[in-house]
Write a protein that holds these residues in place. Sequence first.
Motif, mmCIF file in Angstrom:
data_model
loop_
_atom_site.group_PDB
_atom_site.id
_atom_site.type_symbol
_atom_site.label_atom_id
_atom_site.label_comp_id
_atom_site.label_asym_id
_atom_site.label_seq_id
_atom_site.Cartn_x
_atom_site.Cartn_y
_atom_site.Cartn_z
ATOM 1 N N SER A 141 0.848 -1.200 0.000
ATOM 2 C CA SER A 141 0.000 0.000 0.000
ATOM 3 C C SER A 141 0.880 1.245 0.000
ATOM 4 O O SER A 141 1.935 1.265 0.634
ATOM 5 N N PRO A 142 0.431 2.301 -0.701
ATOM 6 C CA PRO A 142 1.280 3.491 -0.884
ATOM 7 C C PRO A 142 1.309 4.396 0.345
ATOM 8 O O PRO A 142 0.752 5.502 0.348
ATOM 9 N N TYR A 143 1.960 3.920 1.394
ATOM 10 C CA TYR A 143 2.096 4.696 2.624
ATOM 11 C C TYR A 143 3.529 4.614 3.124
ATOM 12 O O TYR A 143 4.162 3.562 3.048
ATOM 13 N N TYR A 144 4.015 5.736 3.627
ATOM 14 C CA TYR A 144 5.225 5.713 4.433
ATOM 15 C C TYR A 144 4.788 5.292 5.836
ATOM 16 O O TYR A 144 3.916 5.922 6.436
ATOM 17 N N ILE A 145 5.384 4.218 6.352
ATOM 18 C CA ILE A 145 5.009 3.710 7.667
ATOM 19 C C ILE A 145 6.200 3.895 8.600
ATOM 20 O O ILE A 145 7.267 3.315 8.385
ATOM 21 N N ILE A 146 6.009 4.737 9.590
ATOM 22 C CA ILE A 146 7.095 5.094 10.502
ATOM 23 C C ILE A 146 6.860 4.425 11.856
ATOM 24 O O ILE A 146 5.858 4.668 12.518
ATOM 25 N N ASN A 147 7.787 3.557 12.231
ATOM 26 C CA ASN A 147 7.794 2.944 13.556
ATOM 27 C C ASN A 147 8.871 3.664 14.353
ATOM 28 O O ASN A 147 10.051 3.579 14.012
ATOM 29 N N ASN A 164 5.692 3.421 18.687
ATOM 30 C CA ASN A 164 4.684 4.245 18.037
ATOM 31 C C ASN A 164 4.685 3.998 16.531
ATOM 32 O O ASN A 164 5.729 3.743 15.939
ATOM 33 N N ILE A 165 3.502 4.115 15.937
ATOM 34 C CA ILE A 165 3.385 3.929 14.488
ATOM 35 C C ILE A 165 2.573 5.075 13.901
ATOM 36 O O ILE A 165 1.514 5.422 14.417
ATOM 37 N N ILE A 166 3.075 5.636 12.830
ATOM 38 C CA ILE A 166 2.331 6.644 12.078
ATOM 39 C C ILE A 166 2.414 6.285 10.604
ATOM 40 O O ILE A 166 3.459 5.832 10.120
ATOM 41 N N LYS A 167 1.306 6.452 9.877
ATOM 42 C CA LYS A 167 1.257 6.146 8.453
ATOM 43 C C LYS A 167 0.918 7.413 7.683
ATOM 44 O O LYS A 167 -0.008 8.132 8.044
ATOM 45 N N ILE A 168 1.687 7.657 6.619
ATOM 46 C CA ILE A 168 1.521 8.860 5.810
ATOM 47 C C ILE A 168 1.341 8.442 4.359
ATOM 48 O O ILE A 168 2.199 7.765 3.787
ATOM 49 N N SER A 169 0.235 8.818 3.754
ATOM 50 C CA SER A 169 -0.015 8.478 2.360
ATOM 51 C C SER A 169 1.059 9.080 1.465
ATOM 52 O O SER A 169 1.466 10.238 1.643
#
Length: 811
Positions: A141-147, A164-169
């Motif tokens: 999926s087209p997301y930057y996934i930051i752990n 922590n997890i954040i997802k950015i399209s």
Amino acid sequence: MDCSNLENFFSSKSDVLKFLFHKLKKSTIEEMMFFSIYEWDKNKEKILCELSNNFPSELVIVRSSAMGEDSIQKSEAGNYLSIQNVNSSSKKQLEKSIQKVINSYHKKGNYNKNNQILIQKQSLDIITSGVIFSKSLNIGSPYYIINFDDGTNTDSVTKGEVGNIIKISRFSASVKIPLKWKKLIKSVQEIEKILGTDLLDIEFGINIHKEIIIFQVRPLTSTKSITIKNFNNHFPKLIETNKKYFSKLQKNPSLIGNRTIFSDMSDWNPAEIIGSNPNLLDYSLYDYLIMKNTWSKSREMLGYTKVKTNSLMVKFGQKPYVDVRSSFNSLIPAKIPKKLKSKLMAYYMNKIQNFPHLHDKIEFEILFSCYDPTIKNRLNELHKYNFSKEEIHQIDQLLKKFTGDLIDNFPSILNATLDAMRQLKENREKSLKSLIDVKSPSKILNTLEKLLNDCRNIGTLYFSIMARLAFVSSIILKGLEKNGNLDSKILENFMNTLQTPLSDIQHDLNSYVNGDLSRKQFLVKYGHLRPGTYDITASRYDKDKNFFNNVKYLKNEIDKISFNEFKFKKIFQKHIPFESEKFLFFIKESISQREKTKFEFTKNLSSVIELIAMLGKLYGFSREDVSNLSVDFILRNKNKNKNEIRKLWTKNILKEKNSKSLKNYLSLPPLLTHENDFDVHEHYISKPNFITSKKITADIYTIKNSKKFLDVENKIVLIENADPGYDWLFTKNISGLITKYGGVASHIAIRCAELGLPAAIGCGDILFEQLENTQKVLLDCKHHQIIILEKNTEDNYSEEKKLLKSLGYIK
């Protein structure tokens, strides 16, 4: 850069960092030096001198850099040792640390002399460290996934201890990206451009000067390519469509509250019942039977506020949510004055916004939907929200009166429910009898509709009433436990005395095992159940020849505390303002009847699903095909001829499959609070609901999309969601249960409490991801923790699974 060059390029950690060292403008790589084990064995003293000269009086990190450690085919992130804070002035420390890293190769059976040791300057003043994936794992999926982890220990990244997890399209406009991550995203985009690939995972650090430091770059090794034509055009449009829908739903003048949010685990908890990515038929059946209006009608009948709204359930992409504003409005007793309703709604919405991890515990931690023994302490919080003492007292008294009325009226409600269940059974048997040896599509459709409407108007209506009353019982019992008035073990034992369909199943299975009950007799009673109550692709018990395999049901022993009804009543007399005899009857029968009415209405539902499958077969469609149709669509076209129906079904099945294939790439959080959540969203750590006070150690067995009856004896079962159709698990003598979705008073929580089975219900996305890569755990329900004892070794090279870790409630 073509794939063959990439394969040569990702030969080792050192080679990658060396290649990028002078090319990066938006980030930096710490000063470095590397050498092979062969070179170390041959020139140890020379290398130690060079290290002292290159890193004078500095702290360094000694890192592994095995050949092929991060190749195109696989990634062995964290598989070997790295040692931080080594004093470069001490040859003894350097030599000892280097030898430890070399030994870590040998321990894994890797004796390649070309393996390297990488020495770098220790990064200082790091305030955030983590891993960023340039696309999601597996499907891409087209997301930057930051752990990430906000702290000073960068080694937590490689070990996977990221909280922590954040997802950015990848389609998000720069203005939508939080300031904290803008420089990181630009740095990653630069690396993607240099390497000519967007399939990367990158270890990074951010220091106090907001500089991005790159520790490692690896290829994503298991991500699939997206094959949808014009995906880059369709996907941004899908995001925008969902944003507009979200904004549209904010306006509802018939409800108190000027905005709403959406939760996948609040109230009727669609994530637990139909899953987070249900087929269209599953979704439409759940909507038709409960979520359109049955839920609100049943509450109004009990004296809660009447609400005028559309369905309680809303779907964004493929994910079902509950409209929280509608839910909260409907759970305010009708007799509370309008002014107080408005103030309460403002308080409720504020609290769930600020404490999102409570969204599966709204009635225990947020709402005041009935009296409970902790109510006075909980109501004190309202002082902070401009409630007067008089208003708080008024709410307290109204809730007490409201709950007392429910208890007083319960016998008549119970009688009406029992009459309704008898009527439901009589109508069902009559309808199904008329279908014997009938293969007429029109007759099947008419019977299907009759069964479905009976299921809604009689079955789920009275089930919803009993479910609400059982919730009130659970709230009061939990309040007594929380206050220390009721020992948790006594409560467990009380739950174990309740007669429910599960206790009947366990008795009848023992009779089957002992030869006192035939297979046919058992299936007449329980054959309608299936693992996935609304799922047409899941086999009913009576359609699966493997159901009786490995039946080893042994009732879980609970700590033997003699259940004394007289003492139980004494506790009620002392600590609750209701007549103890009435209250005991209320809690026993409401909880028991909730399960019995559910068991009864699912017979109608299961028959409806089988009739839909029968229609599909007559028209030439498989169960998988038919799962892509909504029940409303099927009924709407029932009067058309066979050829017209076949054409319409074919067209709509294809349309839904195409739609779903695109929507599957949409990543959404458990809570939607703002339209920007479709571009950028964080995943918070949920607190599981622990059942019993037991402590057990066992291997984990993960059930993923399985509709088969597996051998899980003596295992702790890990499963996303477990609706009533998964009661077969309790026939396999499992040791414990952990679910991703579910609340403290959910179906599966009640089941585990009945059996005294240790469980952690509703652990959420992050903790569930952690446990999926775990071999053995200690499930300690008494102290509310899950301790990982062994990690999976089968997939130890996979960075994609190793780095989605959390400290959270897992120690």
